[in-house]
Write a protein that holds these residues in place. Structure first.
Motif, PDB file in Angstrom:
ATOM      1  N   SER A   1     -79.121  51.986  36.404  1.00 44.82           N
ATOM      2  CA  SER A   1     -80.519  52.403  36.292  1.00 44.82           C
ATOM      3  C   SER A   1     -80.703  53.831  36.778  1.00 44.82           C
ATOM      4  CB  SER A   1     -81.406  51.440  37.086  1.00 44.82           C
ATOM      5  OG  SER A   1     -82.752  51.865  37.057  1.00 44.82           O
ATOM      6  N   GLN A   2     -80.037  54.169  37.899  1.00 43.18           N
ATOM      7  CA  GLN A   2     -80.127  55.532  38.420  1.00 43.18           C
ATOM      8  C   GLN A   2     -79.557  56.537  37.430  1.00 43.18           C
ATOM      9  OE1 GLN A   2     -81.525  56.747  41.225  1.00 43.18           O
ATOM     10  NE2 GLN A   2     -82.332  54.725  41.683  1.00 43.18           N
ATOM     11  N   LEU A   3     -78.431  56.173  36.821  1.00 42.59           N
ATOM     12  CA  LEU A   3     -77.819  57.063  35.829  1.00 42.59           C
ATOM     13  C   LEU A   3     -78.732  57.230  34.626  1.00 42.59           C
ATOM     14  CD1 LEU A   3     -75.341  58.698  34.990  1.00 42.59           C
ATOM     15  CD2 LEU A   3     -74.383  56.601  33.994  1.00 42.59           C
ATOM     16  N   HIS A   4     -79.340  56.134  34.188  1.00 41.05           N
ATOM     17  CA  HIS A   4     -80.268  56.204  33.056  1.00 41.05           C
ATOM     18  C   HIS A   4     -81.476  57.081  33.391  1.00 41.05           C
ATOM     19  CE1 HIS A   4     -82.346  54.981  29.440  1.00 41.05           C
ATOM     20  NE2 HIS A   4     -83.395  54.608  30.177  1.00 41.05           N
ATOM     21  N   VAL A   5     -81.988  56.909  34.619  1.00 40.84           N
ATOM     22  CA  VAL A   5     -83.131  57.729  35.053  1.00 40.84           C
ATOM     23  C   VAL A   5     -82.755  59.208  35.077  1.00 40.84           C
ATOM     24  CG1 VAL A   5     -84.642  58.255  36.996  1.00 40.84           C
ATOM     25  CG2 VAL A   5     -84.253  55.882  36.328  1.00 40.84           C
ATOM     26  N   LYS A   6     -81.544  59.510  35.569  1.00 33.45           N
ATOM     27  CA  LYS A   6     -81.087  60.896  35.618  1.00 33.45           C
ATOM     28  C   LYS A   6     -80.966  61.483  34.220  1.00 33.45           C
ATOM     29  CE  LYS A   6     -77.524  63.814  37.676  1.00 33.45           C
ATOM     30  NZ  LYS A   6     -76.273  63.838  38.467  1.00 33.45           N
ATOM     31  N   GLU A   7     -80.405  60.699  33.287  1.00 32.90           N
ATOM     32  CA  GLU A   7     -80.288  61.175  31.909  1.00 32.90           C
ATOM     33  C   GLU A   7     -81.664  61.417  31.296  1.00 32.90           C
ATOM     34  OE1 GLU A   7     -78.007  58.255  29.929  1.00 32.90           O
ATOM     35  OE2 GLU A   7     -76.074  58.892  30.749  1.00 32.90           O
ATOM     36  N   GLU A   8     -82.614  60.519  31.578  1.00 34.38           N
ATOM     37  CA  GLU A   8     -83.962  60.690  31.054  1.00 34.38           C
ATOM     38  C   GLU A   8     -84.622  61.938  31.629  1.00 34.38           C
ATOM     39  OE1 GLU A   8     -85.730  59.162  28.760  1.00 34.38           O
ATOM     40  OE2 GLU A   8     -84.028  57.894  28.240  1.00 34.38           O
TER      41      GLU A   8
ATOM     42  N   THR B   1     -72.841  42.522  43.790  1.00 31.86           N
ATOM     43  CA  THR B   1     -72.120  43.514  42.985  1.00 31.86           C
ATOM     44  C   THR B   1     -72.833  43.793  41.673  1.00 31.86           C
ATOM     45  OG1 THR B   1     -70.035  42.727  43.938  1.00 31.86           O
ATOM     46  CG2 THR B   1     -69.905  44.069  41.948  1.00 31.86           C
ATOM     47  N   SER B   2     -73.318  42.727  41.035  1.00 32.42           N
ATOM     48  CA  SER B   2     -74.053  42.897  39.779  1.00 32.42           C
ATOM     49  C   SER B   2     -75.313  43.718  39.987  1.00 32.42           C
ATOM     50  CB  SER B   2     -74.385  41.534  39.191  1.00 32.42           C
ATOM     51  OG  SER B   2     -75.162  41.671  38.022  1.00 32.42           O
ATOM     52  N   TRP B   3     -75.999  43.446  41.126  1.00 34.21           N
ATOM     53  CA  TRP B   3     -77.234  44.190  41.411  1.00 34.21           C
ATOM     54  C   TRP B   3     -76.926  45.665  41.668  1.00 34.21           C
ATOM     55  CZ3 TRP B   3     -78.983  46.784  45.802  1.00 34.21           C
ATOM     56  CH2 TRP B   3     -80.325  47.186  45.773  1.00 34.21           C
ATOM     57  N   LEU B   4     -75.831  45.913  42.421  1.00 40.64           N
ATOM     58  CA  LEU B   4     -75.458  47.306  42.696  1.00 40.64           C
ATOM     59  C   LEU B   4     -75.097  48.049  41.410  1.00 40.64           C
ATOM     60  CD1 LEU B   4     -73.334  46.894  45.963  1.00 40.64           C
ATOM     61  CD2 LEU B   4     -75.624  47.874  45.746  1.00 40.64           C
ATOM     62  N   ASN B   5     -74.319  47.355  40.547  1.00 39.56           N
ATOM     63  CA  ASN B   5     -73.960  47.986  39.278  1.00 39.56           C
ATOM     64  C   ASN B   5     -75.183  48.265  38.420  1.00 39.56           C
ATOM     65  OD1 ASN B   5     -71.221  47.943  39.901  1.00 39.56           O
ATOM     66  ND2 ASN B   5     -70.902  45.936  38.962  1.00 39.56           N
ATOM     67  N   SER B   6     -76.117  47.299  38.433  1.00 36.09           N
ATOM     68  CA  SER B   6     -77.345  47.486  37.672  1.00 36.09           C
ATOM     69  C   SER B   6     -78.161  48.643  38.240  1.00 36.09           C
ATOM     70  CB  SER B   6     -78.170  46.200  37.685  1.00 36.09           C
ATOM     71  OG  SER B   6     -79.405  46.390  37.030  1.00 36.09           O
ATOM     72  N   PHE B   7     -78.183  48.741  39.589  1.00 36.96           N
ATOM     73  CA  PHE B   7     -78.930  49.817  40.239  1.00 36.96           C
ATOM     74  C   PHE B   7     -78.329  51.175  39.907  1.00 36.96           C
ATOM     75  CE2 PHE B   7     -79.631  52.602  43.918  1.00 36.96           C
ATOM     76  CZ  PHE B   7     -81.015  52.637  43.923  1.00 36.96           C
TER      77      PHE B   7
END
Length: 229
Positions: free
Chosen positions: A65-72, A56-62
């Motif tokens: 990360s995807q959201l951060h990449v999209k914002e960038e 669950t922690s890995w999925l949340n982190s993923f």
């Protein structure tokens, strides 16, 4: 919430197995064996909980990360659009400067050369000079039509157009040539003559219009002089 649901489902599914094991081993099971079985079950539950927690922690982190990449990516796209806009504005300014500093002067120079060539071919190169350089004096103020001792002189040009102006009879006869030059016809290339009878107009510096015979409304012919080599 999802983690608790998974643990609950696993626990409920493990209860029948525990009961089955207890039923089969009731004659031989002891307190020690029962405690070992419970320990194994809890150990398995703890291991499963750890796995689920890590997953669950890995999925949340993923996802983060995807959201951060999209914002960038969105920020980078905005930066690229801003850079392109600035580049287009700079390019537009360069084009405008080129038109004003290079293209427009070049076109004006080209038109000027064509104009000079045209007047040279037609023998009217004097038109390229300004009126002040030609030394044409100012014309007297045109009198009103109701004033006394006024005549109207019509100037018939080679192009077929007719120019008209009023003069006082007492005005110097030289004003006719000044008027002719003001209209764009230099005295070195053009001459004035009376319409009937057809004769060159005789002008003297001290003569007035009345002295040369212009006492009524008159039509004068403006014609090109014959050029000699």
């Amino acid at each position: 919430m999802a983690l608790r649901g998974v643990v609950g489902i696993f626990f409920l599914s493990a209860v029948p197995l525990v009961c089955l094991e207890l039923r089969r081993g009731i004659p031989d099971i002891g307190i020690k064996d029962f405690l070992l079985l419970c320990g194994r079950i809890f150990l398995l539950l703890a291991l499963l909980t750890l796995i689920i927690s890590v997953t669950t922690s890995w999925l949340n982190s993923f996802k983060s990360s995807q959201l951060h990449v999209k914002e960038e990516e969105e920020k980078n796209e905005k930066r690229r659009k801003l850079v392109r806009k600035k580049q287009q504005e700079a390019q537009g300014e360069k084009v405008n400067r080129y038109i004003e500093n290079v293209l427009k002067p070049h076109q004006e120079m080209k038109l000027k050369k064509l104009e000079e060539r045209f007047y040279q071919m037609t023998g009217e190169a004097w038109k390229l000079s300004s009126g002040h350089k030609l030394g044409i004096p100012d014309l007297p103020e045109e009198p009103s039509g109701t004033a006394e001792e006024v005549v109207t002189v019509a100037l018939r040009c080679p192009s077929g157009s007719v120019l008209r102006r009023r003069f006082l009879k007492s005005c110097s006869s030289q004003v006719l040539f000044d008027w002719m030059m003001r209209t764009g016809y230099h005295t070195s290339l053009y001459s004035l003559s009376t319409s009937f009878p057809r004769r060159p107009l005789a002008v003297e510096g001290g003569w007035s219009l009345e002295d040369i015979g212009v006492t009524v409304d008159t039509v004068l012919i403006l014609e090109e002089k014959e050029q000699t080599n």
